[in-house]
Design a protein around this motif. Sequence first.
Motif, PDB file in Angstrom:
ATOM      1  N   UNK A 131       0.846  -1.200   0.000  1.00  0.00           N
ATOM      2  CA  UNK A 131       0.000   0.000   0.000  1.00  0.00           C
ATOM      3  C   UNK A 131       0.882   1.251   0.000  1.00  0.00           C
ATOM      4  N   UNK A 132       0.645   2.142  -0.951  1.00  0.00           N
ATOM      5  CA  UNK A 132       1.325   3.440  -0.995  1.00  0.00           C
ATOM      6  C   UNK A 132       0.311   4.476  -1.464  1.00  0.00           C
ATOM      7  N   UNK A 133       0.670   5.761  -1.274  1.00  0.00           N
ATOM      8  CA  UNK A 133      -0.208   6.803  -1.806  1.00  0.00           C
ATOM      9  C   UNK A 133       0.114   7.077  -3.283  1.00  0.00           C
ATOM     10  N   UNK A 134       1.368   7.422  -3.561  1.00  0.00           N
ATOM     11  CA  UNK A 134       1.740   7.811  -4.922  1.00  0.00           C
ATOM     12  C   UNK A 134       2.152   6.639  -5.783  1.00  0.00           C
ATOM     13  N   UNK A 135       3.364   6.111  -5.509  1.00  0.00           N
ATOM     14  CA  UNK A 135       3.855   4.973  -6.282  1.00  0.00           C
ATOM     15  C   UNK A 135       4.822   4.189  -5.409  1.00  0.00           C
ATOM     16  N   UNK A 136       5.105   2.932  -5.756  1.00  0.00           N
ATOM     17  CA  UNK A 136       6.047   2.146  -4.941  1.00  0.00           C
ATOM     18  C   UNK A 136       7.428   2.787  -4.832  1.00  0.00           C
ATOM     19  N   UNK A 137       7.921   3.442  -5.893  1.00  0.00           N
ATOM     20  CA  UNK A 137       9.282   3.995  -5.789  1.00  0.00           C
ATOM     21  C   UNK A 137       9.307   5.416  -5.218  1.00  0.00           C
ATOM     22  N   UNK A 138       8.180   6.063  -5.163  1.00  0.00           N
ATOM     23  CA  UNK A 138       8.096   7.418  -4.604  1.00  0.00           C
ATOM     24  C   UNK A 138       6.722   7.552  -3.941  1.00  0.00           C
ATOM     25  N   UNK A 139       6.606   6.982  -2.718  1.00  0.00           N
ATOM     26  CA  UNK A 139       5.283   6.761  -2.105  1.00  0.00           C
ATOM     27  C   UNK A 139       4.453   8.017  -1.858  1.00  0.00           C
ATOM     28  N   UNK A 140       5.128   9.158  -1.722  1.00  0.00           N
ATOM     29  CA  UNK A 140       4.355  10.349  -1.368  1.00  0.00           C
ATOM     30  C   UNK A 140       3.940  11.164  -2.586  1.00  0.00           C
ATOM     31  N   UNK A 141       4.780  11.188  -3.636  1.00  0.00           N
ATOM     32  CA  UNK A 141       4.584  12.211  -4.654  1.00  0.00           C
ATOM     33  C   UNK A 141       4.334  11.737  -6.078  1.00  0.00           C
ATOM     34  N   UNK A 142       4.827  10.567  -6.456  1.00  0.00           N
ATOM     35  CA  UNK A 142       4.778  10.251  -7.889  1.00  0.00           C
ATOM     36  C   UNK A 142       3.359   9.900  -8.353  1.00  0.00           C
ATOM     37  N   UNK A 143       2.967  10.484  -9.493  1.00  0.00           N
ATOM     38  CA  UNK A 143       1.684  10.172 -10.118  1.00  0.00           C
ATOM     39  C   UNK A 143       1.896   9.083 -11.164  1.00  0.00           C
ATOM     40  N   UNK A 144       1.196   7.968 -11.016  1.00  0.00           N
ATOM     41  CA  UNK A 144       1.287   6.908 -12.024  1.00  0.00           C
ATOM     42  C   UNK A 144       0.205   7.179 -13.060  1.00  0.00           C
ATOM     43  N   UNK A 145       0.609   7.881 -14.121  1.00  0.00           N
ATOM     44  CA  UNK A 145      -0.354   8.312 -15.142  1.00  0.00           C
ATOM     45  C   UNK A 145       0.028   7.821 -16.530  1.00  0.00           C
ATOM     46  N   UNK A 146       1.194   7.186 -16.640  1.00  0.00           N
ATOM     47  CA  UNK A 146       1.632   6.749 -17.972  1.00  0.00           C
ATOM     48  C   UNK A 146       2.174   5.326 -17.908  1.00  0.00           C
ATOM     49  N   UNK A 147       2.240   4.721 -19.076  1.00  0.00           N
ATOM     50  CA  UNK A 147       2.728   3.360 -19.204  1.00  0.00           C
ATOM     51  C   UNK A 147       4.171   3.244 -18.689  1.00  0.00           C
ATOM     52  N   UNK A 148       5.002   4.219 -19.046  1.00  0.00           N
ATOM     53  CA  UNK A 148       6.415   4.171 -18.652  1.00  0.00           C
ATOM     54  C   UNK A 148       6.581   4.221 -17.138  1.00  0.00           C
ATOM     55  N   UNK A 149       5.836   5.117 -16.507  1.00  0.00           N
ATOM     56  CA  UNK A 149       5.928   5.243 -15.052  1.00  0.00           C
ATOM     57  C   UNK A 149       5.384   3.978 -14.388  1.00  0.00           C
ATOM     58  N   UNK A 150       4.301   3.432 -14.921  1.00  0.00           N
ATOM     59  CA  UNK A 150       3.737   2.200 -14.371  1.00  0.00           C
ATOM     60  C   UNK A 150       4.744   1.058 -14.508  1.00  0.00           C
ATOM     61  N   UNK A 151       5.398   0.976 -15.642  1.00  0.00           N
ATOM     62  CA  UNK A 151       6.361  -0.101 -15.894  1.00  0.00           C
ATOM     63  C   UNK A 151       7.528  -0.026 -14.910  1.00  0.00           C
ATOM     64  N   UNK A 152       8.047   1.174 -14.714  1.00  0.00           N
ATOM     65  CA  UNK A 152       9.174   1.358 -13.791  1.00  0.00           C
ATOM     66  C   UNK A 152       8.765   0.972 -12.373  1.00  0.00           C
ATOM     67  N   UNK A 153       7.533   1.248 -12.014  1.00  0.00           N
ATOM     68  CA  UNK A 153       7.078   0.931 -10.662  1.00  0.00           C
ATOM     69  C   UNK A 153       6.742  -0.545 -10.486  1.00  0.00           C
ATOM     70  N   UNK A 154       6.220  -1.170 -11.524  1.00  0.00           N
ATOM     71  CA  UNK A 154       5.991  -2.619 -11.443  1.00  0.00           C
ATOM     72  C   UNK A 154       7.326  -3.341 -11.263  1.00  0.00           C
ATOM     73  N   UNK A 155       8.382  -2.772 -11.834  1.00  0.00           N
ATOM     74  CA  UNK A 155       9.711  -3.399 -11.751  1.00  0.00           C
ATOM     75  C   UNK A 155      10.274  -3.371 -10.331  1.00  0.00           C
ATOM     76  N   UNK A 156       9.878  -2.393  -9.520  1.00  0.00           N
ATOM     77  CA  UNK A 156      10.426  -2.325  -8.159  1.00  0.00           C
ATOM     78  C   UNK A 156       9.450  -2.864  -7.107  1.00  0.00           C
TER      79      UNK A 156
END
Length: 240
Positions: free
Chosen positions: A111-136
């Motif tokens: 559970x995170x607010x923003x994203x796994x690699x940047x829990x407070x701030x990152x917006x997962x709004x694109x395929x590239x950002x989603x891919x990078x976060x699925x990787x971590x």
Amino acid sequence: MRVLVVSDVHANLPALDAVLAAAPPVDAIWHLGDVVGYGPDPDEVIERLRDVGAVGVRGNHDAAAVGGDEIEWFNPDARRAMEWTRERIGPATLAWLRALPTVLTIGDFTLVHGSPRDPLWEYVLSRDVAEANLAVLTTPYGLHGHTHMPIVWRVLHHRVQGREGEAGTSVELGGAPSLLNPGSVGQPRDGIPTSSFLILDTVAATATWQRVAYDVGTVQERMRAVALPKRLIDRLTFGI
Ligand code: ZN
């Protein structure tokens, strides 16, 4: 186990109560942060979440509410609402917000607010950002909010794809690693003004999005009464 997942309640008590009333019986309630900010009921929302035993993580608005310099990054309306929130909240709310972790792992779920690699701030709004976060991601599923958009990001046909979490639709758990966003309870931004939430069923292995209408007018009246910014009041009508 069945779990109600909510995010971005943003101090909107009528919306949270509508979701709690509409959800099926659950074994647990998880929240993905931004419990406060924008809305008129910060203490009341936290009291309710405490009463129902919700566990969850800290959002950027929650961090700002307890005095964090996150407020420096807010736009003028968000900042005004946050200054009001800071003055308004009581000690029990402050203590509850301060105790929220930025990441919480429960079984197969992170559970995170923003994203796994940047829990407070990152917006997962694109395929590239989603891919990078699925990787971590270190668990099969990541639950995140922050964008106020119900969506799932997962690998389909060897590439990461996003699929909107329309009301009544489900995804199967048990396949590819996924990032699941329940959408927002208190300030939807996908053009639909009703509250969005997610039901996880670990036995049926499904995640299902649902929507419920709440009394927008009541919240807007309360916001007007305490002079919260007009733009924040108006957007609730349209879910933008
Ligand atoms: Zn938010």
